[in-house]
Each structure stands twice: as structure tokens, then as C-alpha cells.
Write a protein that holds these residues in place. Structure first.
Motif, short mmCIF file in Angstrom:
data_model
loop_
_atom_site.label_atom_id
_atom_site.label_comp_id
_atom_site.label_asym_id
_atom_site.label_seq_id
_atom_site.Cartn_x
_atom_site.Cartn_y
_atom_site.Cartn_z
N ILE A 1 -20.08 8.87 -4.34
CA ILE A 1 -18.67 9.17 -4.08
C ILE A 1 -18.61 10.50 -3.33
O ILE A 1 -19.03 11.53 -3.86
CB ILE A 1 -17.87 9.27 -5.39
N PRO A 2 -18.13 10.50 -2.08
CA PRO A 2 -18.09 11.75 -1.30
C PRO A 2 -17.27 12.84 -2.00
O PRO A 2 -16.25 12.56 -2.63
CB PRO A 2 -17.42 11.32 0.01
N ASP A 3 -17.76 14.06 -1.91
CA ASP A 3 -17.09 15.24 -2.48
C ASP A 3 -16.90 15.16 -3.99
O ASP A 3 -15.98 15.76 -4.55
CB ASP A 3 -15.73 15.47 -1.80
N HIS A 4 -17.78 14.42 -4.65
CA HIS A 4 -17.76 14.36 -6.12
C HIS A 4 -19.06 14.97 -6.63
O HIS A 4 -20.13 14.70 -6.09
CB HIS A 4 -17.66 12.92 -6.60
N SER A 5 -18.95 15.82 -7.66
CA SER A 5 -20.16 16.41 -8.22
C SER A 5 -20.39 15.86 -9.62
O SER A 5 -20.81 14.72 -9.78
CB SER A 5 -20.06 17.94 -8.22
N GLU A 6 -20.09 16.65 -10.65
CA GLU A 6 -20.35 16.19 -12.03
C GLU A 6 -19.08 16.09 -12.87
O GLU A 6 -19.17 15.84 -14.07
CB GLU A 6 -21.33 17.15 -12.72
N PHE A 7 -17.93 16.29 -12.26
CA PHE A 7 -16.66 16.23 -12.98
C PHE A 7 -16.17 14.78 -12.98
O PHE A 7 -15.67 14.29 -11.98
CB PHE A 7 -15.64 17.15 -12.31
N ARG A 8 -16.36 14.10 -14.12
CA ARG A 8 -15.98 12.69 -14.20
C ARG A 8 -15.71 12.29 -15.64
O ARG A 8 -16.22 12.90 -16.58
CB ARG A 8 -17.08 11.80 -13.62
N LEU A 9 -14.89 11.26 -15.80
CA LEU A 9 -14.68 10.63 -17.10
C LEU A 9 -15.46 9.33 -17.13
O LEU A 9 -15.46 8.58 -16.15
CB LEU A 9 -13.19 10.36 -17.35
N MET A 10 -16.13 9.05 -18.25
CA MET A 10 -16.84 7.80 -18.44
C MET A 10 -16.48 7.21 -19.80
O MET A 10 -16.44 7.94 -20.80
CB MET A 10 -18.35 8.01 -18.34
N SER A 11 -16.23 5.93 -19.83
CA SER A 11 -15.93 5.25 -21.08
C SER A 11 -17.18 5.15 -21.94
O SER A 11 -18.30 5.38 -21.46
CB SER A 11 -15.39 3.85 -20.80
N ASN A 12 -17.00 4.78 -23.22
CA ASN A 12 -18.15 4.59 -24.09
C ASN A 12 -19.06 3.49 -23.56
O ASN A 12 -20.29 3.56 -23.67
CB ASN A 12 -17.69 4.26 -25.51
N LYS A 13 -18.46 2.46 -22.94
CA LYS A 13 -19.25 1.39 -22.33
C LYS A 13 -20.13 1.94 -21.22
O LYS A 13 -21.32 1.60 -21.13
CB LYS A 13 -18.31 0.32 -21.77
N ALA A 14 -19.57 2.82 -20.39
CA ALA A 14 -20.33 3.39 -19.28
C ALA A 14 -21.47 4.28 -19.77
O ALA A 14 -22.59 4.23 -19.24
CB ALA A 14 -19.40 4.18 -18.36
N ILE A 15 -21.21 5.11 -20.79
CA ILE A 15 -22.27 6.02 -21.23
C ILE A 15 -23.36 5.27 -22.01
O ILE A 15 -24.50 5.71 -22.04
CB ILE A 15 -21.71 7.20 -22.06
N LYS A 16 -23.00 4.15 -22.63
CA LYS A 16 -24.03 3.33 -23.28
C LYS A 16 -25.01 2.80 -22.24
O LYS A 16 -26.23 2.81 -22.45
CB LYS A 16 -23.38 2.16 -24.01
N ILE A 17 -24.47 2.34 -21.11
CA ILE A 17 -25.34 1.85 -20.04
C ILE A 17 -26.14 3.00 -19.45
O ILE A 17 -27.35 2.89 -19.23
CB ILE A 17 -24.50 1.16 -18.95
N LEU A 18 -25.47 4.12 -19.21
CA LEU A 18 -26.13 5.28 -18.59
C LEU A 18 -27.25 5.82 -19.47
O LEU A 18 -28.29 6.26 -18.97
CB LEU A 18 -25.10 6.37 -18.31
N SER A 19 -27.06 5.78 -20.78
CA SER A 19 -28.08 6.32 -21.70
C SER A 19 -29.37 5.51 -21.69
O SER A 19 -30.39 5.97 -22.22
CB SER A 19 -27.52 6.39 -23.13
N GLN A 20 -29.33 4.30 -21.10
CA GLN A 20 -30.54 3.48 -21.00
C GLN A 20 -31.44 3.93 -19.86
O GLN A 20 -32.60 3.52 -19.78
CB GLN A 20 -30.15 2.01 -20.80
N TYR A 21 -30.93 4.77 -18.97
CA TYR A 21 -31.73 5.27 -17.85
C TYR A 21 -32.61 6.41 -18.35
O TYR A 21 -32.12 7.45 -18.77
CB TYR A 21 -30.82 5.76 -16.73
N LYS A 22 -33.92 6.20 -18.29
CA LYS A 22 -34.88 7.18 -18.81
C LYS A 22 -35.63 7.90 -17.69
O LYS A 22 -36.71 8.44 -17.91
CB LYS A 22 -35.87 6.48 -19.74
N GLU A 23 -35.09 7.90 -16.50
CA GLU A 23 -35.78 8.51 -15.36
C GLU A 23 -35.88 10.02 -15.54
O GLU A 23 -34.93 10.67 -15.97
CB GLU A 23 -35.02 8.21 -14.07
N ARG A 24 -37.04 10.57 -15.18
CA ARG A 24 -37.18 12.03 -15.18
C ARG A 24 -36.48 12.62 -13.97
O ARG A 24 -35.86 13.68 -14.05
CB ARG A 24 -38.66 12.43 -15.19
N ASN A 25 -36.60 11.96 -12.82
CA ASN A 25 -35.92 12.42 -11.61
C ASN A 25 -34.52 11.80 -11.57
O ASN A 25 -34.21 10.98 -10.72
CB ASN A 25 -36.73 12.01 -10.37
#
Length: 319
Positions: free
Chosen positions: A162-186
């Protein structure tokens, strides 16, 4: 359309923020009081500060503030893991403990007025709400210029975000459940979140001046972020090496034809063209090896599967 009043957790990574963390927590707490009083968020909403192994007294101040503000919680990491992994530590702790999280820097340069709009868009059914910077009044001219180059370069390299977006965002519990499955170091969360494919919306984010402390993102750190984003989501640099190789092949064929033809006529041999060719192709080879090395280095760090962060201490559970 969601109907119930959401329980919200704001997650803020902190690194050497002793100068401004007290005033930031005070402002966030006052914001929560207002939003709870007007029924925008649940009274059980929490604030979460993640100390990324700060070298100053940031963690001591977080622990003291937790006693003063009951809704504040703290997590301290054993070693410096970087902003993205510190944020992920907070996200993993918040899973199933809330309806939505908002990630934002503790310096509060992002627009606090946008938080209520984010919650409203979440209640309308959006799983992710991005804060998109429409004004950078708090950023220097240099930072504004490098930010534009950063997003353009990423787009050129094939990274979708998303252009001009950094780390300021809202995520639902559904979104963070999916995101927490990403175990990448990079881990490049801007790209990962944008790739989830969940319904999203955007709100305007007006950047204000820092009230204390200084930015932790210098030129070299921004370059590292750009490299992480490109190597995590695009192989276009590798393809560019292949294209350069093809172009070099045609140039070589042209040089061979020129040398053969020159043998039948007058030919004044010179070292300039030879030396320039050696330097050009030598630089091209080193550049290509450097790009390939970046990818191989990231493969090396990923296959070891070491923990991306280690929690050393907490101030309490997120109930």
C-alpha cells in the motif's frame, strides 16, 4: 457488519524511547478514556508496549507506567529483534485476546484521530484498515524524498504494498491469527499484510512532529528495509541479472565482429576501451554476485529456523 463494541489492543514497539514514552502512554490512555466513554471500544481494551531490548531505561519506565495505568501491559525482548519482530511479539501475545489490534509507533507521529475511523471501518466488515500518509508535516524534506523513492523503487522491483503506508494499521483477530503463522526471519510485514487477501480499507494519516526523542530510521536502515522487502517478495532482481547477461552477450558478439573486421584494415590498438570494458564487466559481475548473495544469505537465515524473538519478561497477561 459487526455489531458488538470491539475490544481493542494498541501494540507499540519501543526502542530507546525513555524520553517520550511517558507522555505517549498518557496520551493513549486519555484517548482510550474518551473512546470507551463514547462506546466506540470496549472497557476491556488494552495498551501493549513491546520493549525491543532498549539500551536505556525504557523498560523500567514501562514497568512503572503499568502500575499507574491499569490497562497498560509490557513485554520485554531478550535481544534486539527489530521493529517488525517486536511488533510480531505483541501480535502473538494478542491473538484470541481481542477483536482487533492497531500497530503504531510509540512516538505517536501518526494521527490519533484516525483510530476511531479505523474502528468504524472495521465494524463495517473490513479485516484490515491501513493508515495512508497524506501529509508528512512532521518529517524532514530528506525523509519525505527518500520515502517517495522507497515506494517507487519497491514498485519497480515488483513488491506489492500500500503506497505511503508504514506500520500504522488496524487488523482483526482473524488477520493477526493468519499473520502469526508467518515465521520468516526476514519479515516484511507491510508486504505480508498486503498479501493476505482480506477485505481492507484506508484512512488518512497526517504525520505530526515528534514530541521527544529522535527517529530510529536513518538512511542505511531505510535501505535495509527496502532490501528486505524486495528479497522477501520479488525475484525481479534475479531476472534483471539474466537480462543484463543477455545484453552483455550481444555486446560481446558486437565486439567480436568489430575485432574481426578491424583485422582487414588499419587498426590502432588502444588500452582505453579495453580497460573500460574490464571495469564495466567486472562491476557487473560483482553487482550480480552481490544480489545473488543477498538471496542466498536470506535462505541461510531461514533454514536455521531460529526463534525470531525471545520474550524475557512481561508485566502481566492480556486478559
Amino acid at each position: 457488519m459487526k455489531s458488538k463494541i470491539p475490544k481493542l489492543i494498541i501494540i507499540s514497539p519501543c526502542y530507546n524511547e525513555e524520553a517520550g514514552i511517558e507522555s505517549s502512554v498518557k496520551r493513549l490512555n486519555a484517548l482510550y478514556d474518551d473512546l470507551i466513554a463514547r462506546g466506540v471500544i470496549s472497557p476491556h481494551s488494552k495498551l501493549l508496549c513491546v520493549n525491543d531490548a532498549s539500551k536505556d531505561s525504557t523498560w523500567e519506565k514501562i514497568k512503572a507506567l503499568c502500575k499507574e495505568y491499569p490497562r497498560l501491559r509490557g513485554i520485554s525482548l531478550a535481544k534486539n529483534s527489530g521493529q517488525y519482530h517486536a511488533t510480531m511479539a505483541g501480535i502473538c501475545a494478542a491473538c484470541d485476546k481481542c477483536d482487533a489490534v492497531i500497530t503504531m509507533d510509540i512516538d505517536l507521529q501518526d494521527d490519533l484521530n484516525a483510530i476511531e475511523k479505523m474502528v468504524g471501518l472495521f465494524l463495517e466488515g473490513n479485516e484490515i484498515v491501513y493508515g495512508v500518509k497524506v501529509a508528512r508535516n512532521g518529517d524532514s524534506r530528506f525523509k519525505r524524498g527518500t520515502a517517495k523513492l522507497f515506494y517507487r523503487f519497491q514498485t519497480l522491483m515488483g513488491v506489492k504494498s500500500i503506497p505511503d503506508h508504514s506500520e500504522f494499521r488496524l487488523m482483526s483477530n482473524k488477520a493477526i491469527k493468519i499473520l502469526s503463522q508467518y515465521k520468516e526471519r526476514n519479515l516484511y510485514t507491510r508486504g505480508v499484510v498486503a498479501s493476505l487477501g482480506l477485505p481492507y480499507a484506508t484512512v488518512d494519516d497526517i504525520i505530526s512532529e515528534r514530541t521527544a526523542g529522535e527517529s530510529k530510521y536513518g538512511l542505511f536502515k531505510l535501505i535495509n528495509v527496502a532490501i528486505d522487502g524486495i528479497t522477501s517478495f520479488s525475484i525481479r532482481p534475479m531476472r534483471m541479472i539474466f537480462i543484463l547477461g543477455v545484453i552483455s552477450l550481444f555486446i560481446t558478439i558486437g565486439v567480436v565482429v568489430y575485432v574481426i573486421v578491424s583485422q582487414f584494415g588499419y587498426h590502432a590498438s588502444g588500452w582505453t576501451s579495453l580497460i573500460l570494458s574490464i571495469w564495466f564487466f567486472g562491476s557487473l559481475i560483482l553487482l550480480s554476485l552481490g544480489i545473488i548473495g543477498e538471496y542466498i544469505g536470506r535462505i541461510y537465515t531461514e533454514v536455521k529456523q531460529r526463534p525470531t524473538f525471545i520474550v524475557e519478561e512481561t508485566t502481566g497477561e492480556l486478559d
